[in-house]
Design an enzyme around this catalytic site. Structure first.
Site, short mmCIF file in Angstrom:
data_model
loop_
_atom_site.label_atom_id
_atom_site.label_comp_id
_atom_site.label_asym_id
_atom_site.label_seq_id
_atom_site.Cartn_x
_atom_site.Cartn_y
_atom_site.Cartn_z
N GLY A 131 23.89 -9.84 49.00
CA GLY A 131 22.98 -9.28 48.53
C GLY A 131 23.02 -8.98 47.03
O GLY A 131 24.02 -8.79 46.16
N MET B 289 23.32 -5.72 45.30
CA MET B 289 23.87 -4.79 44.94
C MET B 289 25.26 -5.47 45.44
O MET B 289 26.23 -5.18 44.71
CB MET B 289 23.00 -3.46 45.34
N HIS C 161 9.45 -2.76 39.20
CA HIS C 161 10.96 -3.69 39.61
C HIS C 161 10.70 -5.12 39.98
O HIS C 161 9.38 -5.37 40.42
CB HIS C 161 10.77 -2.44 41.21
N LYS D 33 11.70 -6.49 45.36
CA LYS D 33 11.87 -5.35 46.71
C LYS D 33 11.01 -5.18 47.28
O LYS D 33 9.38 -6.09 47.73
CB LYS D 33 11.89 -4.30 45.37
#
Ligand SMILES: NC(=O)C1=CN([C@@H]2O[C@H](COP(=O)(O)OP(=O)(O)OC[C@H]3O[C@@H](n4cnc5c(N)ncnc54)[C@H](OP(=O)(O)O)[C@@H]3O)[C@@H](O)[C@H]2O)C=CC1
Ligand SMILES: O=C(O)C1=N[C@H](C(=O)O)C[C@H](O)C1
Length: 268
Positions: free
Chosen positions: A13, A15, A156, A160
């Protein structure tokens, strides 16, 4: 120097990749495992392949294989995934840093219960800047407790999946707590049609989704004749990754307990 053995969940992903890079760059951390869901096309590939520098750690979907030899799991995935990882980590004494947002009350209670068995840092935003901003909001809320309308605006990227952001909700909680209000009662999460006049005790939320915005949060205190805006903008996810590594270092001497970034950064 003690080297922290850290596994990453959601390894492919946004992150996950940032964390794998940060773990590789820090002197006191080593990537000891990488986890992703079985459906991920990246399972079986090197965890750092997409970064152009393979590290010899394969992405696994089996918890036991992915987490063998790890003392920490950093988890930025989805609530349902984090809760499964949590169960395994609590059972096996693996410390967790949970950055996932969007948990319901039952999910948060499960995290608190698991913290009796292992040490956990759980925070909707790991950046130093956002956590200092939360302190500024405590101060501002005290001064703007009467005569100022409070609105929280967050923006964002288009991918998201939860709204409002965990950070926006945390900002709302911090302000509500400071003012002796209950966010469940005063939070207004959408407005449409004939809404009537604004309730002065309410805390409003507005959500923007678009493009590649990393994460912007503004709290507006709107009075008569003036308004104050407190804004934080993330320009790179690296700030969340560095905060997560600080959280892992903070947990080094903790066996159990639930902590947040105020604990990690000494902001209480
Ligand atoms: N606390 C903080 O500082 C921050 C928190 N976040 C939060 O972290 C989370 C992840 O964000 P981001 O990296 O942008 O999201 P991504 O969608 O880019 O990554 C999520 C990863 O988790 C995997 N995944 C999806 N569903 C599950 C599941 N049920 N179980 C296990 N793994 C799963 C995905 O696999 P696949 O791609 O195959 O679906 C992917 O690898 C979000 O909740 C976000 O709000 C983000 C940034 C900072
Ligand atoms: O999904 C994201 O990207 C982010 N999520 C967190 C949140 O929901 O607050 C933290 C940050 O804003 C980025």
């Amino acid at each position: 120097m003690t080297v922290l053995k850290i596994a990453v969940a959601g390894a492919s992903g946004r992150m996950g990749k940032m964390l794998i890079e940060a773990i590789g760059a820090a002197e006191d951390t080593v990537l000891s495992g990488a986890l992703d869901i079985a459906e991920s096309p990246f399972v079986g590939t090197d965890a750092a392949a997409t970064l152009g520098k393979p590290v010899g750690v394969l992405i696994e979907s089996d918890f036991a294989k992915a987490l063998a030899g790890s003392d920490y799991l950093i988890d930025f995935t989805r609530p349902e995934g984090s809760l499964k990882h949590l169960e395994y980590c609590a059972e096996h004494g693996i410390k967790m840093i949970i950055g996932t947002t969007g948990f319901d009350e039952a999910g948060k209670a499960a995290i608190a219960a698991a913290a009796k068995k292992t040490a956990i840092v759980f925070a909707p935003n790991m950046s130093v800047g956002v956590n200092v901003t939360l302190k500024l909001l405590e101060m501002a809320a005290k001064s703007f407790s009467h005569g100022y309308d409070i609105e929280i605006i967050e923006a964002h990227h288009r991918h998201k999946v939860d709204a409002p952001s965990g950070t926006a909700l945390k900002m709302g909680e911090v302000i509500a707590d400071t003012l002796g209000r209950d966010l469940n009662e005063v939070g207004v999460f959408s407005r449409e049609g004939v809404t009537g006049e604004r309730d002065p005790s309410s805390i409003g939320f507005a959500t923007i989704r678009g493009g590649d915005i990393v994460g912007d949060h503004t709290v507006l205190f709107a009075g008569i004749g003036e308004r104050v805006e407190i804004t934080h903008k993330s320009s790179s996810r690296v700030t969340y990754a560095h905060g997560s590594l600080r959280a892992a270092r903070f947990l080094a001497d903790k066996a159990t307990g639930l902590y947040d970034m105020y604990d990690v950064l000494g902001l209480h």
